[in-house]
Motif scaffolding. Structure first.
Motif, short mmCIF file in Angstrom:
data_model
loop_
_atom_site.label_atom_id
_atom_site.label_comp_id
_atom_site.label_asym_id
_atom_site.label_seq_id
_atom_site.Cartn_x
_atom_site.Cartn_y
_atom_site.Cartn_z
N VAL A 168 -1.64 -26.30 24.32
CA VAL A 168 -1.05 -26.04 25.77
C VAL A 168 -1.06 -27.24 26.21
N GLN A 169 -2.03 -27.76 26.87
CA GLN A 169 -2.08 -28.96 27.47
C GLN A 169 -1.66 -30.25 26.38
N GLY A 170 -1.93 -30.33 25.13
CA GLY A 170 -1.44 -31.04 24.11
C GLY A 170 -1.99 -30.76 22.83
N CYS A 171 -1.23 -30.99 21.61
CA CYS A 171 -1.84 -30.61 20.53
C CYS A 171 -2.70 -31.76 19.75
N VAL A 172 -2.16 -32.94 19.67
CA VAL A 172 -2.86 -33.98 19.15
C VAL A 172 -2.88 -35.25 19.88
N ASN A 224 10.78 -27.25 29.53
CA ASN A 224 9.90 -28.66 30.04
C ASN A 224 10.83 -29.69 29.87
N THR A 225 11.01 -30.43 31.20
CA THR A 225 12.09 -31.45 30.98
C THR A 225 11.07 -32.94 31.51
N GLY A 226 11.92 -34.03 31.33
CA GLY A 226 11.38 -35.36 31.64
C GLY A 226 10.22 -35.57 30.74
N GLU A 227 9.40 -36.42 31.07
CA GLU A 227 8.29 -36.86 30.14
C GLU A 227 7.48 -35.90 29.70
N GLN A 228 7.36 -34.67 30.29
CA GLN A 228 6.53 -33.73 30.08
C GLN A 228 7.04 -33.09 28.78
N GLY A 229 8.28 -32.88 28.70
CA GLY A 229 9.03 -32.11 27.47
C GLY A 229 9.24 -33.08 26.46
N ARG A 230 8.60 -34.46 26.46
CA ARG A 230 8.68 -35.18 25.16
C ARG A 230 7.75 -34.77 24.00
N CYS A 231 8.03 -34.41 22.88
CA CYS A 231 7.31 -34.09 21.73
C CYS A 231 6.12 -34.97 21.33
N VAL A 232 6.77 -36.48 21.19
CA VAL A 232 5.79 -37.18 20.70
C VAL A 232 5.79 -38.56 21.48
N PRO A 276 2.18 -18.04 30.17
CA PRO A 276 3.03 -17.05 31.11
C PRO A 276 2.86 -17.64 32.27
N GLU A 277 4.17 -17.52 32.95
CA GLU A 277 4.49 -18.12 34.41
C GLU A 277 4.21 -19.62 34.60
N HIS A 278 3.96 -20.26 33.58
CA HIS A 278 3.72 -21.87 34.01
C HIS A 278 4.36 -22.53 32.94
N ASN A 279 5.04 -23.78 33.34
CA ASN A 279 5.63 -24.71 32.40
C ASN A 279 4.21 -25.90 32.48
N ASP A 280 3.42 -25.54 31.67
CA ASP A 280 2.13 -26.38 31.56
C ASP A 280 1.85 -27.21 30.29
N ALA A 281 2.71 -26.91 29.28
CA ALA A 281 2.84 -27.64 28.02
C ALA A 281 3.04 -29.09 28.16
#
Length: 321
Positions: free
Chosen positions: A195-199, A250-258, A220-225
């Motif tokens: 959630v907060q992060g994978c690797v 999830n947008t912006g920097e938060q939405g970047r996967c790597v 649920p009910e949060h954009n916390d990933a």
């Protein structure tokens, strides 16, 4: 006794519910530690090994330096048994509150389900400097960190997730953390989720990802990933294959996967990303310099147009391009 070596297979007792019995390991531990000093194989065999829910009294299985501990589950059944009021899809279960495995030797995990419940700290496996961790199977369900690696680790075939979120008042963490100048990890395949992060790779550690699925999900009910992969403070990740995603909402920097960055501290080193393959929901991103990270020399981004979650793949550049 476990500490004296040999092979131990848990067997269902007459008092077990259904096909699963529960064993409390506190009776054979000393000062909340079960020290493994000789080669031991523990076969969960479809049973449940557990103890106190109190994180301060939860038993730690400590594998001593120079020793080999192997955990497996010979049960072929798939059961949904309640472990601390949560369902787990497996046969054998090891459920401890905070830190099931503290490894200083060689730890081989071949199967079973491993679960923690305390949100504030700990890991399912803490692989210390100089130790070796080999995971070829199993399901890992962590309330905080699943794997903390400061030694040598190879992961293949695992299904692993962390439920840790920045909404948790006790603190939050990535599912897998590789840290320290001598820490090395190779991920050959498997399914990994946070959630907060994978690797996360930091403090000059190194991870090589050959294949696997890496994602983050919102609660649920949060954009916390946040990120599927994040490198910082000299940490290095080489991606040769695999699939990487964050939620599309999830947008912006938060939405970047790597991503790479410096822990939002300009006095710290950036991380390193070397991209030689894989499929991604977004292009890789440098959070310090606010720019897209290009693939390694000789490789390019190529659009994926099938309408799925993965929008880009990294492929070798044709000599004519």
């Amino acid at each position: 006794a476990l500490a004296e070596g040999g092979a131990i297979q848990l067997q269902k007792t007459s008092s077990g519910t259904g096909e699963q019995s529960t064993f409390d390991i506190s009776s054979i531990a000393t000062n909340n530690t079960l020290a493994i000093t000789e080669p031991v194989t523990i076969d969960l065999n479809g049973q449940k090994l557990t103890n106190s829910t109190n994180p301060e009294t939860s038993i730690v299985i400590e594998n001593k330096a120079g020793n080999t501990l192997t955990i497996k589950d010979s049960s072929t059944e798939t059961q949904n048994k309640s472990v601390r009021a949560e369902e787990v899809p497996t046969g054998g279960v090891l459920a401890l509150s905070r830190l099931p495995f503290d490894n200083y030797g060689t730890l081989n995990i071949e199967g079973g389900t491993f679960k923690t419940t305390y949100k504030g700290k700990g890991a399912i496996v803490w692989n210390n400097p100089g130790a070796t961790l080999n995971i070829t199977g199993g399901t890992f369900d962590a309330s905080y960190t699943a794997i903390m690696n400061e030694g040598e680790a190879t992961l293949s075939g695992a299904t692993l997730k962390s439920r840790s979120s920045n909404q948790d008042k006790e603190g939050y963490s990535y599912a897998i953390i590789c840290k320290g100048k001598n820490a090395r990890m190779t991920i050959k395949n498997g399914t990994y989720q946070g959630v907060q992060g994978c690797v996360a790779v930091n403090t000059s550690a190194e991870i090589i990802i050959e294949d696997g699925t890496f994602s983050t999900v919102n609660t649920p009910e949060h954009n916390d990933a946040w990120h599927a992969v994040y490198t910082s403070t000299g940490g290095k990740c080489t991606i040769k294959g695999g699939q990487f995603s964050t939620p599309v909402e999830n947008t912006g920097e938060q939405g970047r996967c790597v991503t790479t960055g410096n822990e939002d501290n300009k006095d710290l080193l950036n991380g390193i990303l070397i991209l030689k393959g894989g499929e991604f929901s977004t292009k890789a991103y440098d959070r310090s310099y606010k720019k897209v990270i290009n693939p390694a020399e000789g490789y390019i981004y190529q659009d994926i147009t099938d309408g799925g979650i993965y929008k880009y793949q990294i492929v070798k550049k044709n000599s004519g391009d």
